[in-house]
Design an enzyme around this catalytic site. Structure first.
Site, PDB file in Angstrom:
ATOM      1  N   GLY A 383       0.851  -1.192   0.000  1.00 48.19           N
ATOM      2  CA  GLY A 383       0.000   0.000   0.000  1.00 48.19           C
ATOM      3  C   GLY A 383       0.875   1.225   0.000  1.00 48.19           C
ATOM      4  O   GLY A 383       2.084   1.127   0.237  1.00 48.19           O
ATOM      5  N   SER A 385       2.660   4.762   0.981  1.00 46.12           N
ATOM      6  CA  SER A 385       3.333   5.156   2.209  1.00 46.12           C
ATOM      7  C   SER A 385       2.384   5.965   3.097  1.00 46.12           C
ATOM      8  O   SER A 385       1.617   6.797   2.604  1.00 46.12           O
ATOM      9  CB  SER A 385       4.574   5.948   1.810  1.00 46.12           C
ATOM     10  OG  SER A 385       4.838   6.909   2.739  1.00 46.12           O
ATOM     11  N   GLY A 386       2.385   5.669   4.372  1.00 45.35           N
ATOM     12  CA  GLY A 386       1.486   6.356   5.310  1.00 45.35           C
ATOM     13  C   GLY A 386       0.121   5.712   5.407  1.00 45.35           C
ATOM     14  O   GLY A 386      -0.777   6.209   6.078  1.00 45.35           O
ATOM     15  N   GLY A 388      -0.645   2.823   6.755  1.00 51.86           N
ATOM     16  CA  GLY A 388      -0.882   2.134   8.032  1.00 51.86           C
ATOM     17  C   GLY A 388      -0.223   0.771   8.158  1.00 51.86           C
ATOM     18  O   GLY A 388      -0.499   0.029   9.097  1.00 51.86           O
ATOM     19  N   LYS A 389       0.690   0.439   7.231  1.00 51.32           N
ATOM     20  CA  LYS A 389       1.313  -0.899   7.243  1.00 51.32           C
ATOM     21  C   LYS A 389       2.177  -1.104   8.496  1.00 51.32           C
ATOM     22  O   LYS A 389       2.087  -2.133   9.160  1.00 51.32           O
ATOM     23  CB  LYS A 389       2.184  -1.096   5.986  1.00 51.32           C
ATOM     24  CG  LYS A 389       1.431  -0.888   4.693  1.00 51.32           C
ATOM     25  CD  LYS A 389       2.318  -1.098   3.485  1.00 51.32           C
ATOM     26  CE  LYS A 389       3.423  -0.072   3.339  1.00 51.32           C
ATOM     27  NZ  LYS A 389       2.960   1.296   2.988  1.00 51.32           N
ATOM     28  N   THR A 390       3.008  -0.089   8.812  1.00 49.25           N
ATOM     29  CA  THR A 390       3.890  -0.210   9.980  1.00 49.25           C
ATOM     30  C   THR A 390       3.064  -0.315  11.257  1.00 49.25           C
ATOM     31  O   THR A 390       3.392  -1.067  12.180  1.00 49.25           O
ATOM     32  CB  THR A 390       4.834   1.011  10.056  1.00 49.25           C
ATOM     33  OG1 THR A 390       5.424   1.192   8.785  1.00 49.25           O
ATOM     34  CG2 THR A 390       5.899   0.834  11.107  1.00 49.25           C
ATOM     35  N   GLU A 512      10.840  -5.041   4.921  1.00 53.14           N
ATOM     36  CA  GLU A 512      11.859  -5.263   3.901  1.00 53.14           C
ATOM     37  C   GLU A 512      12.540  -3.962   3.521  1.00 53.14           C
ATOM     38  O   GLU A 512      11.880  -2.945   3.352  1.00 53.14           O
ATOM     39  CB  GLU A 512      11.198  -5.850   2.648  1.00 53.14           C
ATOM     40  CG  GLU A 512      11.592  -7.263   2.418  1.00 53.14           C
ATOM     41  CD  GLU A 512      10.950  -7.802   1.152  1.00 53.14           C
ATOM     42  OE1 GLU A 512      11.171  -8.973   0.889  1.00 53.14           O
ATOM     43  OE2 GLU A 512      10.242  -7.061   0.422  1.00 53.14           O
TER      44      GLU A 512
HETATM   45  P1  ADP Z   1       3.124   3.022   6.474  1.00 49.17           P
HETATM   46  O1  ADP Z   1       3.931   2.023   7.210  1.00 49.17           O
HETATM   47  O2  ADP Z   1       2.067   2.408   5.621  1.00 49.17           O
HETATM   48  O3  ADP Z   1       3.952   3.992   5.706  1.00 49.17           O
HETATM   49  P2  ADP Z   1       2.436   4.017   9.105  1.00 49.17           P
HETATM   50  O4  ADP Z   1       1.720   2.903   9.787  1.00 49.17           O
HETATM   51  O5  ADP Z   1       3.840   4.274   9.462  1.00 49.17           O
HETATM   52  O6  ADP Z   1       2.278   3.881   7.522  1.00 49.17           O
HETATM   53  O7  ADP Z   1       1.638   5.354   9.391  1.00 49.17           O
HETATM   54  C1  ADP Z   1       0.252   5.475   9.245  1.00 49.17           C
HETATM   55  C2  ADP Z   1      -0.162   6.866   9.685  1.00 49.17           C
HETATM   56  O8  ADP Z   1       0.079   7.028  11.067  1.00 49.17           O
HETATM   57  C3  ADP Z   1       0.598   7.974   8.988  1.00 49.17           C
HETATM   58  O9  ADP Z   1      -0.345   8.994   8.690  1.00 49.17           O
HETATM   59  C4  ADP Z   1       1.578   8.448  10.010  1.00 49.17           C
HETATM   60  O10 ADP Z   1       1.779   9.816   9.853  1.00 49.17           O
HETATM   61  C5  ADP Z   1       0.874   8.149  11.319  1.00 49.17           C
HETATM   62  N1  ADP Z   1       1.831   7.816  12.379  1.00 49.17           N
HETATM   63  C6  ADP Z   1       2.739   6.834  12.347  1.00 49.17           C
HETATM   64  N2  ADP Z   1       3.431   6.753  13.510  1.00 49.17           N
HETATM   65  C7  ADP Z   1       2.943   7.731  14.304  1.00 49.17           C
HETATM   66  C8  ADP Z   1       3.227   8.169  15.637  1.00 49.17           C
HETATM   67  N3  ADP Z   1       4.149   7.587  16.386  1.00 49.17           N
HETATM   68  N4  ADP Z   1       2.505   9.193  16.124  1.00 49.17           N
HETATM   69  C9  ADP Z   1       1.564   9.798  15.387  1.00 49.17           C
HETATM   70  N5  ADP Z   1       1.246   9.419  14.146  1.00 49.17           N
HETATM   71  C10 ADP Z   1       1.905   8.408  13.585  1.00 49.17           C
END
Ligand code: ADP
Length: 588
Positions: A383, A385-386, A388-390, A512
Site C-alpha cells: 500500500g 506510504s502512510g 498504516g502498514k507499519t 523489507e
Molecule cells: P506506512 O507504514 O504504511 O507507511 P504508518 O503505519 O507508518 O504507515 O503510518 C500510518 C499513519 O500514522 C501515517 O499517517 C503516520 O503519519 C501516522 N503515524 C505513524 N506513527 C505515528 C506516531 N508515532 N505518532 C503519530 N502518528 C503516527
C-alpha cells in the site's frame, strides 16, 4: 508524559520517595556522618571558648599553667577537625556516587521497559540526559549536603545557647547584630523561593538541548546533504543560550545573597567594633569578653550562611529527583494488570478482529481491520506510504494496543498476554536494523546469546553471511561499526536475517529494506529471506516481488483500511489497486 511545569515545589511523592528509598536505607551511614559533623563543630568551639581565658587570665593575669592547658586542649581540638572532615567527605561522597550509579541503572531499566509509544514521543538524547544528568543531583541528598543541613540546624539550635552568652556579655551589642542577621535570613529565604523553579527548569532545558544535539549528530548526512549546518548551529546556539540564561538567573540570585551577607555582616562588624571599643574604654566590658563575643558571633553566623548554600544544593537534588521520579512512575509495558495470560507455546495463529487504532484521539490510522493469518503463513502488507502498514505490524508485534477490536494469538487476546511470553517467540527484522558496535558474532547472537556454535554456524550459512565473513581475516570476530569494518547495506541485512534465523521466532515481523542492491546481494537476500519466512507466521511490509509471490495472502492497505486481499495472480487479475501499484511502480 505528564507535564509538571506548573508545580513549584517538589511533589510529596518525591520527598517520600527520597526518604524511603534513599535516606532511610542509609540511616546508619548518615548518623555516623552526623556524629562526625558534631565532633567537627564541637572541636571548632575550642578556640573561641579558650580565647576569653587567654586574654583575661593568661595575658591579663599571667597564668602560665592555664596557658599550657589551653594550648593542649586547643591543639587536640584542631587536630580532630581535619580528620573528622576527611572521613565525613570520604564516607558520604563515596556513598553518594554509589547511589548515583544505582539510580542511573534503575532509571535506565525503567525507561527500557516503557512502551514504544513513549519513545515515539521522546527524543533519545533527552532520555540520555535524564539517565545521566538528572540523577546527579541526588549526590547532595546523601553526600555532605544533607548531613551539613542537619549539622547546620543543630548548630543553629546551639547558637541560641550562644545567644544567651552573647546577651550576658552585652545586650546592646547582641541586639545590634541580630537585626542584620534577621534581614539576611529573610533575603536568603526569598532567594531560595526564586532559585528552586530555575533549577527545575534547568534540567528540562538541558534535556531538550542534549536531545536535539544527539539527533543532529545522528542525522549528520542529511544535515550536510541539505547544507543545513548553519541552521543546526543556530538551533544549538539558541539552546546553549537558554542554558546560559538559566544559569545566569540563578547566579544573580545566589551572588545577591552572598553580597547582601557581606554587606550586612560588615555593617554589624563595624557596629560591634565601635560599640565594643567604647564599652571597653568605659570599663563596661573586659577585652576577653569582647574577643569571646566576636568569636561566638562567628558561630552564630556560620551556619546561617552555610545553610544558604546547602539549601540550594538540596533544592537542586529535589529538582533532579522530581524528574527521575516522573519517569519512574510512568507505567511500564508489563505493569498492565490486564496482562496475565502466559503463553506456554506459541503456534502463531494471528487474527485481527475489527481493529481500530489511532495515535491521536479522533484520528484513526487503522479502521476496523480484520483478517486471519494461520500459523506458519506469510502475510504481505502493501500500500502507499502512510497507509498504516507499519502500524498494523506494530499491533501484531504487541508494540501497540488496539483502541477497539482485538488481536488474537492462538485464540488469546494479545492485550491480556504477558509480553515476555509472547515476545520470546517474536522476531523483528527492520529496514535499517539495529547493529551495534561489536563483532559480527555478537550481533548475530544478540537475540539468543546462549545458542550453540552449530546453531550459530547454521544461521550464518543460511543467511549467506558466511560468503562475506570468510573474506575477512577475523571472520565472525570482525568488529563492525566505528571501530571495525563498515558493512554494506546488503551485508547488514544479511546479519540481521542471521540474527532472526538464530532466534528462531514463531512470529516474524519483517520490514523489507527498499535500498537497491546489486544483483548478487539481491539474490542472496532473496534466498535467505525465503529460508527465514518458511514455517513462521510472517507479516512482511513487502517491497520485493519475490517475497510477495511467496506470501499466502497479500493485504492491500489504503488509508487505514484493507481495500483488497488475495494472492498475487488473483489480485493482478482483479486489476484494482494492487494491479495499479504493481504496474505503475517499479517497487511496491
Ligand atoms: P506506512 O507504514 O504504511 O507507511 P504508518 O503505519 O507508518 O504507515 O503510518 C500510518 C499513519 O500514522 C501515517 O499517517 C503516520 O503519519 C501516522 N503515524 C505513524 N506513527 C505515528 C506516531 N508515532 N505518532 C503519530 N502518528 C503516527
Amino acid at each position: 508524559m505528564r507535564s509538571r511545569k506548573s508545580r513549584k515545589k517538589p511533589s510529596l511523592a518525591t520527598v517520600r520517595y527520597a526518604f524511603r528509598k534513599i535516606i532511610w536505607p542509609r540511616r546508619k551511614l548518615l548518623l555516623l556522618g552526623l556524629a562526625l559533623i558534631l565532633l567537627n563543630r564541637l572541636s571548632g568551639l575550642a578556640l573561641p571558648a579558650a580565647s576569653k581565658f587567654l586574654v583575661d587570665d593568661v595575658i591579663g593575669k599571667g597564668d602560665v599553667e592555664l596557658l599550657r592547658l589551653l594550648l593542649a586542649g586547643v591543639t587536640v581540638a584542631i587536630a580532630v577537625q581535619p580528620f573528622s572532615a576527611f572521613f565525613l567527605t570520604k564516607l558520604l561522597s563515596v556513598e553518594a556516587q554509589h547511589l548515583i550509579s544505582l539510580l542511573r541503572a534503575q532509571v535506565q531499566r525503567h525507561i527500557i521497559n516503557l512502551p514504544i509509544r513513549f519513545f515515539d514521543n521522546t527524543k533519545s538524547g533527552e532520555l540520555v540526559s535524564r539517565i545521566m544528568t538528572d540523577v546527579e543531583g541526588v549526590r547532595n541528598l546523601v553526600g555532605t549536603g544533607l548531613v551539613h543541613l542537619f549539622g547546620g540546624v543543630l548548630t543553629a539550635i546551639g547558637s541560641l545557647f550562644f545567644l544567651f552568652f552573647l546577651f550576658r556579655i552585652s545586650v546592646l551589642m547582641t541586639l545590634y547584630t541580630l537585626v542584620p542577621l534577621t534581614i539576611l535570613g529573610l533575603i536568603s529565604l526569598k532567594a531560595f523561593g526564586y532559585i528552586r523553579p530555575i533549577f527545575r527548569e534547568r534540567g528540562k532545558i538541558n534535556a531538550d538541548v542534549t536531545g536535539r544535539l544527539a539527533e543532529s549528530l545522528g542525522g549528520i548526512r542529511v544535515i550536510k546533504g541539505f547544507s543545513a549546518e548553519r541552521q543546526e548551529i543556530r538551533v544549538f546556539e539558541k539552546g546553549v543560550a537558554r542554558i546560559f540564561k538559566n544559569v545566569r538567573k540563578s547566579l544573580t540570585a545566589t551572588s545577591l545573597v552572598t553580597s547582601a551577607s557581606t554587606l550586612l555582616l560588615g555593617l554589624a562588624s563595624v557596629g560591634i567594633m565601635g560599640l565594643g571599643s567604647s564599652m571597653i574604654l568605659e570599663g563596661e566590658m573586659t577585652v576577653g569578653d569582647f574577643v569571646s563575643f566576636t568569636l561566638f558571633l562567628g558561630f552564630l553566623i556560620a551556619p546561617i550562611v552555610q545553610m544558604g548554600n546547602i539549601g540550594s544544593q538540596i533544592t537542586e537534588a529535589f529538582a533532579g529527583l522530581d524528574r527521575s521520579e516522573e519517569i519512574l512512575t510512568t507505567a511500564r509495558e508489563d505493569d498492565d494488570p490486564g496482562r496475565t495470560v502466559v503463553l506456554d507455546d506459541v503456534e502463531g495463529h494471528v487474527v485481527f478482529q475489527d481493529v481500530t487504532f489511532s495515535y491521536e484521539p479522533g484520528n484513526p490510522v487503522l479502521k476496523e481491520v480484520s483478517f486471519d493469518a494461520p500459523a506458519g503463513s506469510v502475510t504481505a502488507l502493501v500500500g502507499s506510504s502512510g497507509s498504516g502498514k507499519t502500524t498494523l505490524a506494530g499491533l501484531a508485534a504487541s508494540f501497540l494496543k488496539p483502541d477497539q477490536g482485538r488481536v488474537l494469538v492462538d485464540g488469546r487476546d494479545l492485550s491480556t498476554v504477558t509480553l515476555q511470553s509472547y515476545r520470546s517467540r517474536l522476531g523483528v527484522v527492520l529496514q535499517d536494523d539495529f547493529l551495534y558496535e561489536g563483532t559480527i558474532r555478537e550481533n548475530i547472537l544478540f537475540g539468543r546469546p546462549r545458542a550453540s556454535e552449530e546453531e550459530l554456524l547454521e544461521a550464518v550459512r543460511a543467511s549467506h553471511v558466511k560468503e562475506f565473513t570468510d573474506q575477512f581475516d577475523q571472520g565472525l570476530e570482525t568488529l563492525i561499526g566505528e571501530r571495525g569494518v563498515k558493512l554494506s547495506g546488503g551485508q547488514r541485512q544479511r546479519v540481521s536475517i542471521a540474527r532472526a534465523l538464530l532466534a528462531d521466532p514463531r512470529i516474524l515481523i519483517l520490514d523489507e529494506a527498499t535500498s537497491n542492491l546489486d544483483t548478487e546481494s539481491e539474490l542472496y537476500i532473496q534466498q535467505s529471506l525465503a529460508g527465514l519466512l518458511r514455517g513462521r507466521t510472517t507479516f512482511v511490509i513487502a517491497h520485493r516481488l519475490s517475497t510477495i509471490r511467496q506470501a499466502h495472502q497479500i493485504l492491500v492497505v489504503e488509508a487505514g483500511e484493507i481495500v483488497e486481499r488475495g494472492g498475487h495472480e488473483e489480485l493482478i487479475r482483479q486489476q484494482g489497486r494492487y494491479f495499479q501499484l504493481y504496474t505503475y511502480q517499479a517497487r511496491i
